[in-house]
Scaffold this active site. Structure first.
Site, PDB file in Angstrom:
ATOM      1  N   ARG A  55       0.828  -1.171   0.107  1.00  0.00           N
ATOM      2  CA  ARG A  55      -0.126  -0.029   0.023  1.00  0.00           C
ATOM      3  C   ARG A  55       0.901   1.167  -0.085  1.00  0.00           C
ATOM      4  O   ARG A  55       0.310   2.533  -0.449  1.00  0.00           O
ATOM      5  CB  ARG A  55      -0.924  -0.251   1.352  1.00  0.00           C
ATOM      6  CG  ARG A  55      -1.549   1.370   1.311  1.00  0.00           C
ATOM      7  CD  ARG A  55      -3.086   1.360   2.288  1.00  0.00           C
ATOM      8  NE  ARG A  55      -2.901   0.220   3.319  1.00  0.00           N
ATOM      9  CZ  ARG A  55      -2.526   0.774   4.464  1.00  0.00           C
ATOM     10  NH1 ARG A  55      -2.079   2.120   4.621  1.00  0.00           N
ATOM     11  NH2 ARG A  55      -2.364   0.021   5.720  1.00  0.00           N
ATOM     12  N   TYR A 108     -14.818  17.224 -15.825  1.00  0.00           N
ATOM     13  CA  TYR A 108     -15.129  15.910 -15.648  1.00  0.00           C
ATOM     14  C   TYR A 108     -16.363  15.816 -14.439  1.00  0.00           C
ATOM     15  O   TYR A 108     -16.130  16.273 -13.312  1.00  0.00           O
ATOM     16  CB  TYR A 108     -14.108  14.872 -15.439  1.00  0.00           C
ATOM     17  CG  TYR A 108     -14.564  13.566 -14.961  1.00  0.00           C
ATOM     18  CD1 TYR A 108     -15.546  12.896 -15.769  1.00  0.00           C
ATOM     19  CD2 TYR A 108     -14.312  13.016 -13.816  1.00  0.00           C
ATOM     20  CE1 TYR A 108     -15.795  11.521 -15.208  1.00  0.00           C
ATOM     21  CE2 TYR A 108     -14.675  11.904 -13.501  1.00  0.00           C
ATOM     22  CZ  TYR A 108     -15.742  11.098 -14.064  1.00  0.00           C
ATOM     23  OH  TYR A 108     -16.140   9.647 -13.793  1.00  0.00           O
ATOM     24  N   ASP A 180      -5.352  18.300 -14.642  1.00  0.00           N
ATOM     25  CA  ASP A 180      -5.711  16.978 -14.940  1.00  0.00           C
ATOM     26  C   ASP A 180      -5.430  16.978 -16.582  1.00  0.00           C
ATOM     27  O   ASP A 180      -5.979  17.657 -17.475  1.00  0.00           O
ATOM     28  CB  ASP A 180      -7.261  16.681 -14.750  1.00  0.00           C
ATOM     29  CG  ASP A 180      -7.591  15.479 -15.220  1.00  0.00           C
ATOM     30  OD1 ASP A 180      -7.230  14.853 -15.984  1.00  0.00           O
ATOM     31  OD2 ASP A 180      -9.025  14.868 -14.622  1.00  0.00           O
ATOM     32  N   LYS A 204      -7.689   5.829 -19.383  1.00  0.00           N
ATOM     33  CA  LYS A 204      -7.892   6.604 -20.718  1.00  0.00           C
ATOM     34  C   LYS A 204      -6.645   6.170 -21.617  1.00  0.00           C
ATOM     35  O   LYS A 204      -6.375   5.058 -21.869  1.00  0.00           O
ATOM     36  CB  LYS A 204      -8.333   7.884 -20.633  1.00  0.00           C
ATOM     37  CG  LYS A 204      -9.258   8.322 -19.609  1.00  0.00           C
ATOM     38  CD  LYS A 204     -10.691   7.512 -19.838  1.00  0.00           C
ATOM     39  CE  LYS A 204     -11.592   7.491 -18.588  1.00  0.00           C
ATOM     40  NZ  LYS A 204     -11.637   8.611 -17.338  1.00  0.00           N
TER      41      LYS A 204
END
Ligand code: PLP
Length: 406
Positions: A55, A108, A180, A204
């Site tokens: 993690r 978005y 972004d 994407k």
């Protein structure tokens, strides 16, 4: 010489355990120590080549993160389980109760919902502004503003951010510019243009095969270390880590990103030019009649094209639905959300990826009911696809628009 993200990735050579040309995949959540004292040391501060728990970091994620940092010309990066994981972790790292974010109005829907609905529960509020209006952005900044947030090329309307100008506004107000860059990997290098932090949905274009969800944060070593701090880092404590098998598969796909971006751009430019010439209401930043064509030209890295995303306004929700149905029947591509896949994807943002925005916000942003967002695929014969789209448009009764030819 112009910056070349693909060459930077190409220069990364990592061998697997047995000299394999692909780095070995870490199939472990935890790591052993021969000496208990060493374990205590690693808990206190990072030691090169030492891993503790997946993690926090693992070797596969580290290799992918280093490749991404190279691509964006950054010191460091962290890979996450989703684009939203990257965005939310970044904002939690930067904002505390009472702080403010200034964000583009045209973004978005998930990012909008995070800022509008979830972060206020923790005392972090957002003002949404038109990022093209720099006076309005400046006016929205207050002494409590910690983040100016923009998409390099916005989802879904393909507005281009003036990154140097936004960086100047953010820095004058003592805030951090987060960009972004999901729509324009390789085409734009926001950190080189003045941004402080870049986030991507790797779901994407970066991955490109629509087989997983993933994200990343790319920035200074100090910021990435802060995300991963064992005692207070949001990445470590909220736990949005990417699985190492996915990191390995995304790394392999990253090495063809430059070729894919060129082909997406080539194909999208072909379709956009053709539909625009016929008078349809098409938005594509590569068309010289797009309002931000010159702005993008002034910021982009040469050689990667203008991106794979375009929009077409069909005039009404009914016409858009009819057209999308016909295009799927005619094998133009899939009626599906998301983008950056090797096949063409299309959807209506107003009823899908931007449906989180209330109708009045959608109207202000210019997201009409007839708007279709296309992620143009890697088709070998794009002329054939263009002819099919043209036929579907005629059958769906979409009319050329007086608003076309912008
Ligand atoms: N940023 C942009 C521009 C997006 O389009 C998306 C998803 O569509 C995201 C972030 C969120 O990414 P993910 O779905 O990987 O969480």
């Amino acid at each position: 010489m112009a910056f070349d993200p693909a060459s930077r990735i190409q220069d990364q050579l990592v061998f697997g355990e047995f000299g394999d040309v692909n780095p070995s995949i870490t199939d472990s959540s935890t790591y052993t120590f021969l000496d208990p004292a060493r374990m205590a040391e690693v808990f206190e501060h990072e030691i090169e080549g030492c891993f503790l728990y997946s993690r926090h970091w693992n070797p596969t994620n580290r290799t992918l993160a280093e490749a991404l940092a190279r691509m964006e010309d950054a010191e460091s990066a962290q890979v996450m389980g989703s684009g939203m994981g990257a965005i939310s972790t970044t904002l939690v790292a930067l904002c505390s109760q009472g702080d403010e974010i200034v964000c583009g109005r045209n973004i978005y829907g998930g990012t909008y919902a995070l800022m509008k609905n979830l972060l206020p529960r923790f005392g972090v509020t957002t003002r949404f502004v038109d990022l093209r209006d720099h006076a309005a952005v400046r006016a929205a900044m207050t002494p409590r503003t910690k983040v100016l947030y923009a998409e390099s090329i916005s989802n879904p309307l393909l507005e281009v951010s003036d990154i140097p100008a936004l960086a100047a506004i953010a820095h004058a107000a003592g805030a951090t510019l987060v960009v972004d860059n999901t729509f324009s990997p390789m085409i734009l290098s926001p950190l080189r243009l003045g941004a402080d932090i870049v986030v991507h949905s790797m779901t994407k274009f970066i991955n490109g095969t629509s087989d997983c969800v993933a994200g990343c944060v790319i920035s200074s070593k100090a910021f990435i270390d802060r995300l991963n701090d064992v005692n207070s880092g949001p990445s470590m404590l909220l736990g949005p880590v990417l699985d190492s098998f996915r990191a390995a598969s995304i790394l392999k796909n990253l090495h063809s990103l430059h070729i894919r971006m060129r082909q997406h751009g080539h194909n999208a430019a072909h379709i956009a030019r053709r539909l625009s010439t016929l008078g349809y209401d098409v938005h594509y930043p590569g068309l010289d009649n797009h309002p931000h064509h010159a702005l993008l030209l002034g910021q982009m890295n040469p050689g990667y094209g203008w991106g794979g995303m375009m929009t077409l306004d069909a005039g009404s929700a009914e016409a858009a639905n009819q057209l999308m149905k016909r295009m799927q029947e005619e094998k133009v591509g899939y009626l599906a959300v998301s983008l950056g896949y090797f096949k063409t994807l299309f959807s209506s943002p107003g009823r899908s990826t931007s449906s989180e925005l209330p109708p009045e916000e959608r109207e202000k942003a210019g997201i009409s009911d007839g708007l279709i967002r296309f992620s143009i695929g890697l088709d070998a014969d794009i002329e054939h696809t263009a002819a099919r789209i043209e036929r579907c448009i005629a059958e769906a009764g979409v009319k050329p628009s007086v608003r076309a030819q912008r």
